[in-house]
Design a protein around this motif. Structure first.
Motif, mmCIF file in Angstrom:
data_model
loop_
_atom_site.group_PDB
_atom_site.id
_atom_site.type_symbol
_atom_site.label_atom_id
_atom_site.label_comp_id
_atom_site.label_asym_id
_atom_site.label_seq_id
_atom_site.Cartn_x
_atom_site.Cartn_y
_atom_site.Cartn_z
ATOM 1 N N LEU A 156 21.630 9.546 107.323
ATOM 2 C CA LEU A 156 21.002 8.380 106.709
ATOM 3 C C LEU A 156 20.890 7.207 107.672
ATOM 4 C CD1 LEU A 156 19.840 7.585 103.989
ATOM 5 C CD2 LEU A 156 22.061 6.686 103.362
ATOM 6 N N CYS A 157 21.841 7.067 108.562
ATOM 7 C CA CYS A 157 21.815 5.934 109.479
ATOM 8 C C CYS A 157 20.647 6.008 110.444
ATOM 9 C CB CYS A 157 23.120 5.857 110.259
ATOM 10 S SG CYS A 157 23.379 7.281 111.337
ATOM 11 N N CYS A 158 20.148 7.197 110.718
ATOM 12 C CA CYS A 158 19.070 7.349 111.695
ATOM 13 C C CYS A 158 17.741 7.707 111.060
ATOM 14 C CB CYS A 158 19.446 8.431 112.699
ATOM 15 S SG CYS A 158 21.021 8.110 113.485
ATOM 16 N N VAL A 159 17.769 8.531 110.021
ATOM 17 C CA VAL A 159 16.528 8.945 109.372
ATOM 18 C C VAL A 159 15.925 7.788 108.575
ATOM 19 C CG1 VAL A 159 15.522 10.530 107.688
ATOM 20 C CG2 VAL A 159 17.221 11.355 109.291
ATOM 21 N N GLY A 160 16.760 6.987 107.954
ATOM 22 C CA GLY A 160 16.269 5.866 107.146
ATOM 23 C C GLY A 160 15.410 4.896 107.935
ATOM 24 N N THR A 213 29.359 4.393 110.598
ATOM 25 C CA THR A 213 30.820 4.519 110.600
ATOM 26 C C THR A 213 31.313 5.681 109.735
ATOM 27 O OG1 THR A 213 30.966 2.901 108.823
ATOM 28 C CG2 THR A 213 31.206 2.088 111.072
ATOM 29 N N VAL A 214 30.555 6.030 108.688
ATOM 30 C CA VAL A 214 30.973 7.129 107.817
ATOM 31 C C VAL A 214 30.269 8.443 108.159
ATOM 32 C CG1 VAL A 214 31.674 5.663 105.893
ATOM 33 C CG2 VAL A 214 29.323 6.478 106.028
ATOM 34 N N ARG A 215 29.411 8.431 109.164
ATOM 35 C CA ARG A 215 28.668 9.626 109.542
ATOM 36 C C ARG A 215 29.573 10.810 109.868
ATOM 37 N NH1 ARG A 215 26.465 12.351 113.757
ATOM 38 N NH2 ARG A 215 24.436 13.263 113.324
ATOM 39 N N PRO A 216 30.668 10.649 110.617
ATOM 40 C CA PRO A 216 31.522 11.813 110.909
ATOM 41 C C PRO A 216 32.093 12.479 109.659
ATOM 42 C CG PRO A 216 32.070 9.997 112.370
ATOM 43 C CD PRO A 216 31.109 9.466 111.366
ATOM 44 N N TYR A 217 32.396 11.691 108.639
ATOM 45 C CA TYR A 217 32.917 12.274 107.401
ATOM 46 C C TYR A 217 31.857 13.115 106.697
ATOM 47 C CZ TYR A 217 36.548 8.816 108.210
ATOM 48 O OH TYR A 217 37.536 8.075 108.782
ATOM 49 N N PHE A 218 30.640 12.592 106.638
ATOM 50 C CA PHE A 218 29.545 13.357 106.034
ATOM 51 C C PHE A 218 29.238 14.608 106.845
ATOM 52 C CE2 PHE A 218 28.269 9.309 103.873
ATOM 53 C CZ PHE A 218 28.345 9.800 102.584
ATOM 54 N N LEU A 263 18.965 18.160 110.221
ATOM 55 C CA LEU A 263 19.262 16.798 109.769
ATOM 56 C C LEU A 263 20.515 16.245 110.439
ATOM 57 C CD1 LEU A 263 18.629 16.628 105.916
ATOM 58 C CD2 LEU A 263 17.638 15.177 107.672
ATOM 59 N N LEU A 264 21.530 17.084 110.581
ATOM 60 C CA LEU A 264 22.772 16.624 111.194
ATOM 61 C C LEU A 264 22.587 16.287 112.676
ATOM 62 C CD1 LEU A 264 25.417 19.025 109.630
ATOM 63 C CD2 LEU A 264 24.989 16.646 109.067
ATOM 64 N N ALA A 265 21.718 17.022 113.354
ATOM 65 C CA ALA A 265 21.491 16.796 114.781
ATOM 66 C C ALA A 265 20.443 15.720 115.038
ATOM 67 C CB ALA A 265 21.076 18.109 115.439
ATOM 68 N N PHE A 266 19.865 15.139 114.015
ATOM 69 C CA PHE A 266 18.782 14.176 114.175
ATOM 70 C C PHE A 266 19.120 13.019 115.107
ATOM 71 C CE2 PHE A 266 16.163 10.595 112.904
ATOM 72 C CZ PHE A 266 14.910 11.150 113.075
ATOM 73 N N PRO A 267 20.314 12.431 115.050
ATOM 74 C CA PRO A 267 20.589 11.309 115.961
ATOM 75 C C PRO A 267 20.494 11.692 117.442
ATOM 76 C CG PRO A 267 22.183 11.324 114.202
ATOM 77 C CD PRO A 267 21.393 12.595 114.072
ATOM 78 N N TRP A 268 20.665 12.955 117.765
ATOM 79 C CA TRP A 268 20.609 13.363 119.169
ATOM 80 C C TRP A 268 19.172 13.580 119.643
ATOM 81 C CZ3 TRP A 268 24.650 16.078 116.380
ATOM 82 C CH2 TRP A 268 25.897 15.510 116.588
ATOM 83 N N TYR A 269 18.258 13.976 118.757
ATOM 84 C CA TYR A 269 16.885 14.164 119.200
ATOM 85 C C TYR A 269 15.940 13.073 118.690
ATOM 86 C CZ TYR A 269 16.043 16.630 114.732
ATOM 87 O OH TYR A 269 15.929 16.973 113.413
ATOM 88 N N ALA A 270 16.427 12.108 117.946
ATOM 89 C CA ALA A 270 15.595 11.006 117.449
ATOM 90 C C ALA A 270 15.003 10.144 118.567
ATOM 91 C CB ALA A 270 16.381 10.139 116.481
#
Length: 122
Positions: free
Chosen positions: A28-32, A54-59, A110-117
């Motif tokens: 959500l932090c990156c896709v939003g 901050t809560v991304r690792p938990y999700f 979706l989980l890897a999105f921050p790395w290829y965004a």
């Protein structure tokens, strides 16, 4: 007539639903912000949408747990099916596994999105 001790087979659709919701929460932090930018909504306030980071690792861990539970249910737990039930049909089990792998691939994307965004921002 059924006996009072007979219990229906428990279905676990919550495994897939939980994995999808956890993956959405993790990304959500990156896709939003990317979704809002693609819709033409801009501004300096979009940079404040990273508060979910901050809560991304938990999700992320929660998503992987749900995927693991789904794998366990489909491949490791022996099936207790009566002859007349749908779960006794091999085609049903094969379709469940296909949907599991397609869903897992989408969740992992979706989980890897921050790395290829960053490749989409250029």
């Amino acid at each position: 007539m059924k006996n009072e001790q007979d219990t229906p087979e428990k279905s676990t659709p919550w495994l897939g639903i939980g994995a999808i919701l956890a993956a959405i929460g993790a990304s959500l932090c990156c896709v939003g912000p990317l979704l809002l930018l693609s819709l033409g909504i801009g501004g300096a306030w979009i940079s404040t949408l990273t508060s979910m980071e901050t809560v991304r690792p938990y999700f992320l861990v929660l998503s992987l747990i749900f995927i693991g539970l789904g794998y366990r249910k489909l491949y490791l737990v022996p099936e207790n099916c009566v002859e007349d039930q749908a779960c006794a049909v091999p085609e049903v089990r094969q379709r469940q596994r296909l949907v599991f792998w397609i869903g897992s691939a989408l969740i992992l994307l979706l989980l890897a999105f921050p790395w290829y965004a960053p490749y989409f921002m250029e």
